[in-house]
Write a protein that holds these residues in place. Sequence first.
Motif, PDB file in Angstrom:
ATOM      1  N   GLN A  11       0.821  -1.201   0.000  1.00  9.92           N
ATOM      2  CA  GLN A  11       0.000   0.000   0.000  1.00  9.92           C
ATOM      3  C   GLN A  11       0.868   1.269   0.000  1.00  9.92           C
ATOM      4  N   SER A  14       2.248   1.704  -3.406  1.00 12.34           N
ATOM      5  CA  SER A  14       1.190   2.206  -4.280  1.00 12.34           C
ATOM      6  C   SER A  14       0.961   3.699  -4.031  1.00 12.34           C
ATOM      7  N   ASP A  18       1.308   6.824  -6.618  1.00 16.62           N
ATOM      8  CA  ASP A  18       0.215   7.770  -6.830  1.00 16.62           C
ATOM      9  C   ASP A  18       0.669   9.217  -6.582  1.00 16.62           C
TER      10      ASP A  18
END
Length: 99
Positions: A11, A14, A18
Motif C-alpha cells: 500500500q 502504491s 500515486d
Amino acid sequence: MDSHVKDLEAQVASLKTDVSSLTATLKDLTTTAGAEAKYRASATAKKARAQGEKAYADAQDATVAAYRNAENQVRENPAAAVGIAAGVGFIVGLFLARK
C-alpha cells in the motif's frame, strides 16, 4: 502478522506511485498554465501596441490636416491672420507684464 506487513508495504509503494503521478500531473498543469498566461500577455501587449500606433497615426494625420487648414486660411486671408497674430501677441504681452 507477516502478511499484514507485506500488505502495508504494498500500500505504501502504491501511495508513493500515486503521489509521484500526482506531482507530475501538477507540474504539467502549472507549465501549461504558465505558457497560456505568457501567450495571453503577449497577445494583449501586441493589441495595445497596435492600438497605440493607430492612435499616434490618427493624431499625426489630424495635426497635418489642421496645419494645412491653418496655412490655407492664412493664404486666403493674410490681413486677418496678421490681425489675429497681433491680438494674440498683445494678450500674451498683457499676461507677461502682470508678473
